[in-house]
Design an enzyme around this catalytic site. Structure first.
Site, PDB file in Angstrom:
ATOM      1  N   ASP A  47       0.514  -1.310   0.118  1.00  0.00           N
ATOM      2  CA  ASP A  47      -0.289   0.114   0.204  1.00  0.00           C
ATOM      3  C   ASP A  47       0.688   1.044  -0.004  1.00  0.00           C
ATOM      4  O   ASP A  47       2.094   1.413  -0.153  1.00  0.00           O
ATOM      5  CB  ASP A  47      -1.013  -0.154   1.148  1.00  0.00           C
ATOM      6  CG  ASP A  47      -1.890   0.788   0.858  1.00  0.00           C
ATOM      7  OD1 ASP A  47      -1.944   1.290  -0.146  1.00  0.00           O
ATOM      8  OD2 ASP A  47      -3.743   0.868   1.987  1.00  0.00           O
TER       9      ASP A  47
HETATM   10  C1  BGC Z   1      -5.096   2.728   0.578  1.00  0.00           C
HETATM   11  C2  BGC Z   1      -4.925   1.847  -0.762  1.00  0.00           C
HETATM   12  C3  BGC Z   1      -5.019   3.049  -2.202  1.00  0.00           C
HETATM   13  C4  BGC Z   1      -3.732   3.545  -2.228  1.00  0.00           C
HETATM   14  C5  BGC Z   1      -3.213   4.698  -3.354  1.00  0.00           C
HETATM   15  C6  BGC Z   1      -3.834   3.659   0.355  1.00  0.00           C
HETATM   16  O1  BGC Z   1      -3.938   5.020   1.570  1.00  0.00           O
HETATM   17  O2  BGC Z   1      -4.933   2.404   0.828  1.00  0.00           O
HETATM   18  O3  BGC Z   1      -6.396   1.676  -0.779  1.00  0.00           O
HETATM   19  O4  BGC Z   1      -5.286   2.460  -2.837  1.00  0.00           O
HETATM   20  O5  BGC Z   1      -3.394   4.711  -1.163  1.00  0.00           O
HETATM   21  O6  BGC Z   1      -4.773   5.569  -3.891  1.00  0.00           O
END
Ligand code: BGC
Length: 740
Positions: free
Chosen positions: A268
């Site tokens: 993530d």
């Molecule tokens: C979130 C993800 C997301 C990623 C990209 C993160 O903060 O937990 O679910 O896909 O950001 O935007």
């Protein structure tokens, strides 16, 4: 092997050869480049993005949705880098793109995999036209805590529902063939256990024992892997002391080795470097080593891989085979996406009329997602013919941005049709519609307009109150400890109630709210979630009975927040409560002795049941279930069987019902939940019509992970229920016996 399988195997072999050939020509820097996913807006990682692309130091870019810029990035990668490897272009296309579908939790309330698939297909088409070839969805974290803001993005509390709808969603994104120009690779997230964050507070630790992890939280991911999801994302949270991004047991051993996942795993956002903040590693170098060892193939936004993998390899602290395996997986997905053949997007290729089609899907999805929680004296549907005037009151009646919900970076609020607009359009001259916003926001505590609201309600034949939460109150990092209607909304309900006319509450929200303080104050409640672009027309159609509500709750609604987690599929305990064992705090005799209240598992102030149960949802028709039967009283393990019941529409309108099948395994080597959803189906019935609804199961559908973490089907007695919610009372019994 069937000819299709042979062809598929040949196709994979062919891709494997191309991957190996390419890999053998790559320098270490180019390999690590493939493992780096860069945010389009950031140039701090390398001097300049174009320069980094030319040098092969970037494998993918996220958050760029201008097709011209995306094409230019692809052109540089393909034409100006030594090996010409195209990019994955990632974006959070969570519930629609320009056209916004209901939030995923709302889509889950449709219990309609075909519709969920169509919604994702429409989103993929719109996103692909902008150059996006990878979405960070579906989010399939099983979530039993409405305080957690990300419940809005989830498919609810149940592993079976989340598995079936998660697979439908990923198939919608990926389409029949990932190589098609309108397909986008899906990313099942967040692996794993994120839905169980402590206190419903985002990013907090999740402490889930392995048996529970496997029987509940991992099930939708296993289903997604079996259905061919291209990628997975690790979660921000730790599970049992090890953050998911460094969790070798989860990522390498279970996901890759045990399940044979062939796609790639992305971290993530910056979660590799965050391993240090968790207190797992001392510095970014150690974080990079931990994440690669765990099996995280690509780092999203962060430079731990780029900065430290070379020296880790040189020092012999990492084996290059780990890097090769990560790059192989990433290239494999790029080949599957057909990017080597065609890296560019032709925005003009967007099929004409697709927007109309997207809007129609958005409307149908909203329609089927809305749940009628309560309808006293059949106050709904309203009649256009009989109603002279209607008061429309509340901060969410005409809020085009708010009805879209969380995660709508690319959503176009200009396309939104609000409930107020749709009611006007539907009733035309028939009904006088009187609108008062009454509160600036849902959070407002200013009650100055409430006298006017009460007067308006008093002057009108009926009132529809549009209440709930704005989009900003749910989603990532937007958690709440008090999940009742915010601000002075409960007071607004009470004031409008005093007018003595019928009151209908339409609630737009990103989570289940606690409604015990208003539920009895209103005659009807339509729970609309954040319904997306076409929420308005869907709500208007339901209010006026053009359509009958058919949504069912994908998550239990607590009476009060202290009951959380409360979910239908709980364990029995050794002291289960029953209707007769519950004592209410107000009824305790002042002289009561310690043991006089009984000794069962309930709260003195809330009992043990939710306000609205999982699977609940009313209709303008009424449905009668009867004659449940199982194909045989004894089913040898390894065989298929069926459970069926008769369903009759005893109402006066044609309507759809979501028929649900629940099972309980009475005795297990690890205790089994009191009920588990096993199958469901939407059925449409005319008034007076009766059908037999049959569910085909296999004894494998009764399997669970036992004490040794292996999947088992244990012989013994089972109960099955068929009905319209998790509280269904129509029951049959059967036994699973050893194979003949
Ligand atoms: C979130 C993800 C997301 C990623 C990209 C993160 O903060 O937990 O679910 O896909 O950001 O935007």
């Amino acid at each position: 092997m069937s000819s299709i399988l042979v062809e598929k195997a040949r196709g994979t072999e062919h891709v494997d050869q191309r991957v190996d050939a390419l890999l053998s020509r790559m320098s270490l820097e180019e390999k690590i480049g493939q493992m780096s996913l860069v945010n389009a807006g950031d140039s701090y990682i390398h001097d300049d993005l174009a320069q980094a692309l030319r040098a092969g130091r970037v494998g993918g870019v996220l958050n760029e949705v201008d097709a011209r810029i995306v094409n230019e990035l692809q052109r540089i990668a393909v034409e100006e880098s030594r090996l010409g490897i195209p990019l994955v272009i990632g974006r959070d296309v969570i519930h629609g793109f320009r056209t916004v579908m209901p939030i995923p939790l709302g889509q889950a309330a449709t219990w309609n995999p075909d519709l969920v698939q169509q919604a994702a297909r429409a989103a993929a088409r719109e996103a692909a036209a902008c150059g996006v070839n990878w979405t960070f969805a579906p989010m399939i974290d099983v979530c039993r805590d409405p305080r957690w803001g990300r419940i809005a993005e989830s498919l609810g509390e149940d592993p079976c529902l989340a598995s079936i709808l998660g697979v439908a969603m990923l198939q919608g994104f990926q389409g029949p063939n990932l190589g098609r120009p309108d397909a986008v690779a899906a990313c099942a997230k967040h692996f794993a256990g994120y839905g169980a964050v402590e206190g419903g507070r985002d990013y907090a630790a999740a402490n889930v024992p392995e048996n529970e992890l496997r029987n509940v939280h991992l099930r939708p991911f296993k289903a997604a892997v079996d259905a061919g999801v291209a990628t997975l994302m690790t979660s921000f949270s730790e599970v049992d002391g090890v953050p998911a991004t460094a969790n070798e047991r989860l990522v390498r051993r279970i996901l890759k080795d045990e399940w044979g996942f062939g796609g790639f795993v992305v971290s993530d956002w910056d979660s590799v470097r965050q391993l240090g903040i968790h207190g797992l590693t001392a510095d970014d170098r150690e974080s990079a080593r931990e994440a690669v060892t765990a099996g995280v193939d690509m780092e999203m936004h962060g430079d731990a891989y780029a900065a430290h993998l070379p020296s880790l390899l040189r020092a012999g602290e990492l084996d290059e085979s780990l890097i090769d395996s990560a790059v192989r997986r990433i290239l494999h997905v790029k080949f599957r996406l057909g990017l080597f053949e065609n890296p560019y997007t032709k925005p003009d290729a967007f099929p004409p009329g697709a927007r109309e089609e997207s809007l129609a899907i958005a409307r149908e999805a909203a329609l089927q997602s809305i749940v009628l929680l309560r309808n006293e004296h059949r106050v709904l549907p309203l009649s256009r013919e009989k109603l002279g005037s209607l008061a429309v009151i509340g901060p969410l009646a005409d809020a085009p941005d708010e009805q879209l919900g969380t995660w709508v970076f690319d959503g176009d609020p200009g396309l939104s049709v609000t409930p107020l607009q749709a009611i006007h359009a539907l009733v035309g001259e028939h009904v006088e519609v009187r609108y008062l916003r009454a509160m600036e926001t849902c959070r407002s505590r200013d009650t100055r307009a409430f006298d006017e609201a009460a007067a308006l309600a008093g002057r009108s034949d009926a009132t529809v109150l549009f209440l709930g939460e704005e989009a900003i109150l749910s989603g990532e990092a937007h958690c709440r400890a008090d999940i009742s209607l915010p601000g002075a909304q409960a007071e607004l309900v009470a004031r409008v109630r005093q007018a003595g006319k019928p009151v209908i509450a339409v609630i737009l929200a990103g989570r289940p709210l606690t409604l015990a303080n208003i539920a009895d104050q209103v005659d009807a409640i339509l729970y609309a979630w954040h319904p997306g672009t076409m929420g308005g027309p869907a709500i208007a159609d339901l209010l006026f009975g053009i359509e009958s509500p058919s949504g069912k709750l994908p998550v239990s609604f607590p009476r009060m927040v202290g009951q959380v987690p409360i979910y239908y599929s709980h364990k029995n305990t050794g002291k289960p409560p029953g209707p007769d064992s519950v004592v209410h705090i107000d009824d305790i005799d002042p002289k009561a002795r310690q043991l006089s209240l009984g000794m069962t598992s309930f709260h003195l102030d809330a009992g043990y049941t939710p306000l609205f149960a999982f699977g609940h949802g009313l209709s303008y028709a009424s449905f009668e279930y009867s004659s449940i039967r199982v194909s045989s009283g004894e089913i040898p393990r390894g065989q298929s069987f069926h459970v069926c019941a008769d369903l009759r529409n005893t109402g006066e309108v044609r309507a759809e019902e979501v028929v649900q099948l629940y099972v309980r395994d009475l005795v297990g080597s690890v205790t089994r939940p009191v009920r588990e959803l096993k199958a469901f189906r939407r059925v449409s019935l005319d008034p007076g019509e009766q059908v037999t609804v049959e569910f085909r199961l296999h004894t494998d559908d009764l399997a669970f992970y036992g004490r040794d973490m292996r999947l088992v089907v244990e012989p013994g007695e089972f109960h099955a229920w068929i009905g319209g919610s998790s509280e269904a009372g129509l029951r049959a019994a059967f036994r699973v016996v050893p194979p003949a």
